[in-house]
Design a protein around this motif. Sequence first.
Motif, mmCIF file in Angstrom:
data_model
loop_
_atom_site.group_PDB
_atom_site.id
_atom_site.type_symbol
_atom_site.label_atom_id
_atom_site.label_comp_id
_atom_site.label_asym_id
_atom_site.label_seq_id
_atom_site.Cartn_x
_atom_site.Cartn_y
_atom_site.Cartn_z
ATOM 1 N N GLY A 204 7.011 -17.364 8.049
ATOM 2 C CA GLY A 204 8.025 -17.806 8.998
ATOM 3 C C GLY A 204 9.265 -16.946 9.066
ATOM 4 O O GLY A 204 10.213 -17.272 9.782
ATOM 5 N N ARG A 205 9.274 -15.819 8.361
ATOM 6 C CA ARG A 205 10.411 -14.899 8.364
ATOM 7 C C ARG A 205 9.977 -13.498 8.794
ATOM 8 O O ARG A 205 8.880 -13.062 8.437
ATOM 9 N N ILE A 206 10.832 -12.813 9.508
ATOM 10 C CA ILE A 206 10.560 -11.428 9.883
ATOM 11 C C ILE A 206 10.826 -10.539 8.668
ATOM 12 O O ILE A 206 11.939 -10.513 8.134
ATOM 13 N N VAL A 207 9.792 -9.824 8.225
ATOM 14 C CA VAL A 207 9.925 -8.902 7.093
ATOM 15 C C VAL A 207 10.522 -7.579 7.561
ATOM 16 O O VAL A 207 11.422 -7.023 6.931
ATOM 17 N N ARG A 208 10.020 -7.076 8.674
ATOM 18 C CA ARG A 208 10.514 -5.814 9.220
ATOM 19 C C ARG A 208 10.124 -5.722 10.687
ATOM 20 O O ARG A 208 9.018 -6.116 11.074
ATOM 21 N N ALA A 209 11.018 -5.212 11.506
ATOM 22 C CA ALA A 209 10.741 -4.944 12.916
ATOM 23 C C ALA A 209 11.298 -3.564 13.224
ATOM 24 O O ALA A 209 12.503 -3.332 13.105
ATOM 25 N N ASP A 210 10.406 -2.628 13.597
ATOM 26 C CA ASP A 210 10.839 -1.245 13.756
ATOM 27 C C ASP A 210 9.856 -0.475 14.619
ATOM 28 O O ASP A 210 8.732 -0.935 14.881
ATOM 29 N N GLU A 211 10.275 0.701 15.044
ATOM 30 C CA GLU A 211 9.362 1.632 15.705
ATOM 31 C C GLU A 211 8.233 1.956 14.735
ATOM 32 O O GLU A 211 8.462 2.036 13.529
ATOM 33 N N LYS A 212 7.024 2.109 15.226
ATOM 34 C CA LYS A 212 5.867 2.204 14.333
ATOM 35 C C LYS A 212 5.988 3.349 13.338
ATOM 36 O O LYS A 212 5.695 3.176 12.145
ATOM 37 N N GLY A 213 6.436 4.497 13.790
ATOM 38 C CA GLY A 213 6.578 5.626 12.879
ATOM 39 C C GLY A 213 7.570 5.342 11.765
ATOM 40 O O GLY A 213 7.315 5.636 10.595
ATOM 41 N N MET A 226 1.865 8.945 4.130
ATOM 42 C CA MET A 226 2.113 7.649 4.764
ATOM 43 C C MET A 226 0.815 6.856 4.843
ATOM 44 O O MET A 226 -0.200 7.370 5.317
ATOM 45 N N PRO A 227 0.816 5.627 4.368
ATOM 46 C CA PRO A 227 -0.396 4.795 4.420
ATOM 47 C C PRO A 227 -0.667 4.317 5.839
ATOM 48 O O PRO A 227 0.213 4.334 6.700
ATOM 49 N N ALA A 228 -1.887 3.869 6.072
ATOM 50 C CA ALA A 228 -2.228 3.255 7.347
ATOM 51 C C ALA A 228 -1.584 1.872 7.426
ATOM 52 O O ALA A 228 -1.267 1.250 6.405
ATOM 53 N N LEU A 229 -1.389 1.402 8.633
ATOM 54 C CA LEU A 229 -0.772 0.098 8.834
ATOM 55 C C LEU A 229 -1.559 -1.008 8.136
ATOM 56 O O LEU A 229 -0.986 -1.925 7.552
ATOM 57 N N GLU A 230 -2.871 -0.907 8.163
ATOM 58 C CA GLU A 230 -3.692 -1.932 7.516
ATOM 59 C C GLU A 230 -3.482 -1.930 6.001
ATOM 60 O O GLU A 230 -3.449 -3.001 5.372
ATOM 61 N N GLU A 231 -3.308 -0.754 5.400
ATOM 62 C CA GLU A 231 -3.047 -0.686 3.959
ATOM 63 C C GLU A 231 -1.726 -1.360 3.621
ATOM 64 O O GLU A 231 -1.625 -2.085 2.617
ATOM 65 N N ILE A 232 -0.718 -1.133 4.455
ATOM 66 C CA ILE A 232 0.580 -1.761 4.239
ATOM 67 C C ILE A 232 0.461 -3.280 4.317
ATOM 68 O O ILE A 232 0.977 -4.019 3.472
ATOM 69 N N PHE A 233 -0.240 -3.744 5.333
ATOM 70 C CA PHE A 233 -0.410 -5.181 5.540
ATOM 71 C C PHE A 233 -1.100 -5.822 4.343
ATOM 72 O O PHE A 233 -0.655 -6.847 3.820
ATOM 73 N N LEU A 234 -2.176 -5.210 3.877
ATOM 74 C CA LEU A 234 -2.906 -5.769 2.739
ATOM 75 C C LEU A 234 -2.041 -5.763 1.481
ATOM 76 O O LEU A 234 -2.053 -6.720 0.706
ATOM 77 N N GLN A 235 -1.303 -4.676 1.283
ATOM 78 C CA GLN A 235 -0.443 -4.606 0.109
ATOM 79 C C GLN A 235 0.653 -5.668 0.159
ATOM 80 O O GLN A 235 0.918 -6.363 -0.828
ATOM 81 N N GLU A 236 1.272 -5.828 1.321
ATOM 82 C CA GLU A 236 2.357 -6.818 1.464
ATOM 83 C C GLU A 236 1.834 -8.241 1.263
ATOM 84 O O GLU A 236 2.550 -9.104 0.790
ATOM 85 N N GLU A 237 0.586 -8.453 1.628
ATOM 86 C CA GLU A 237 0.016 -9.780 1.479
ATOM 87 C C GLU A 237 -0.627 -9.972 0.099
ATOM 88 O O GLU A 237 -1.283 -10.984 -0.169
ATOM 89 N N GLY A 238 -0.433 -8.992 -0.787
ATOM 90 C CA GLY A 238 -0.884 -9.125 -2.164
ATOM 91 C C GLY A 238 -2.353 -8.877 -2.374
ATOM 92 O O GLY A 238 -2.913 -9.254 -3.416
ATOM 93 N N VAL A 239 -3.007 -8.179 -1.421
ATOM 94 C CA VAL A 239 -4.451 -7.911 -1.541
ATOM 95 C C VAL A 239 -4.715 -6.646 -2.326
ATOM 96 O O VAL A 239 -5.720 -6.511 -2.989
#
Length: 245
Positions: A204-213, A226-239
């Motif tokens: 329910g909170r915005i973690v980050r909002a930015d230009e993709k690069g 630089m990691p892929a967006l999917e790698e970042i997402f999985l890492q942030e979600e603790g996967v």
Amino acid sequence: MNALEVCGLNKKYPAFSLESVSFCVKRGRIAGFLGRNGAGKSTTMKAIAGLVCADSGSVRIFGEERQAGGGLPASVGVLFGGAEFYSRRRLGSVASVFARFYPQWNEARYRRLLGQFSLDERKRVCELSNGMKVKFQLALACSHGAELLVLDEPTSGLDPVSRAEVHSMLRAFAHEEGGAVLYSTQIVADLEKCADDVIYIRGGRIVRADEKGAFLRAYAQSDGTMPALEEIFLQEEGVCEGFAL
């Protein structure tokens, strides 16, 4: 002028809350809305569309504050999963009725999208696959003079070729015609391909909002990789592990 400005949006439910959600979507750009199921993407988008009444905060569309209970202007096209039309009506009949409500209806664009998506107006809605229903909804949403598209999981149920067709259409809408798109999806690789900006929400909170690069650079490793967006997402979600701000 931003196409969409969401400022300090709050909505409390017994088991979930949106907390001070703020971001903007610029003209000529596709903003990918990223987050796992239950993170608040759909609630935020329904608040933008007026389907959910926020407890506080504001939504401005092309500079005009959206009034509670008011309808969306014709300049906004929306698509939410699960929307259905009269199942026994033919597509041509549905489109004809739909067009009457929009003075800016663009018949040429509608016909072009029908061809691009291989939609047959003679078919009944009940004869379409889930993916084809999504394409039909997109064709309608993009043909009534909309300058801002709010799309919740628009490629759900589509095969890779169909998803590529949708991405091509969205890029043309934003980059060539100057429209704006807020696009949520669980297919992170899709955002990697078509998003210009990334809005990431968690709990329910915005973690980050930015230009993709810039978003990707914030997670760069010590060697500059630089990691892929999917790698970042999985890492942030603790996967998985490996990247940190």
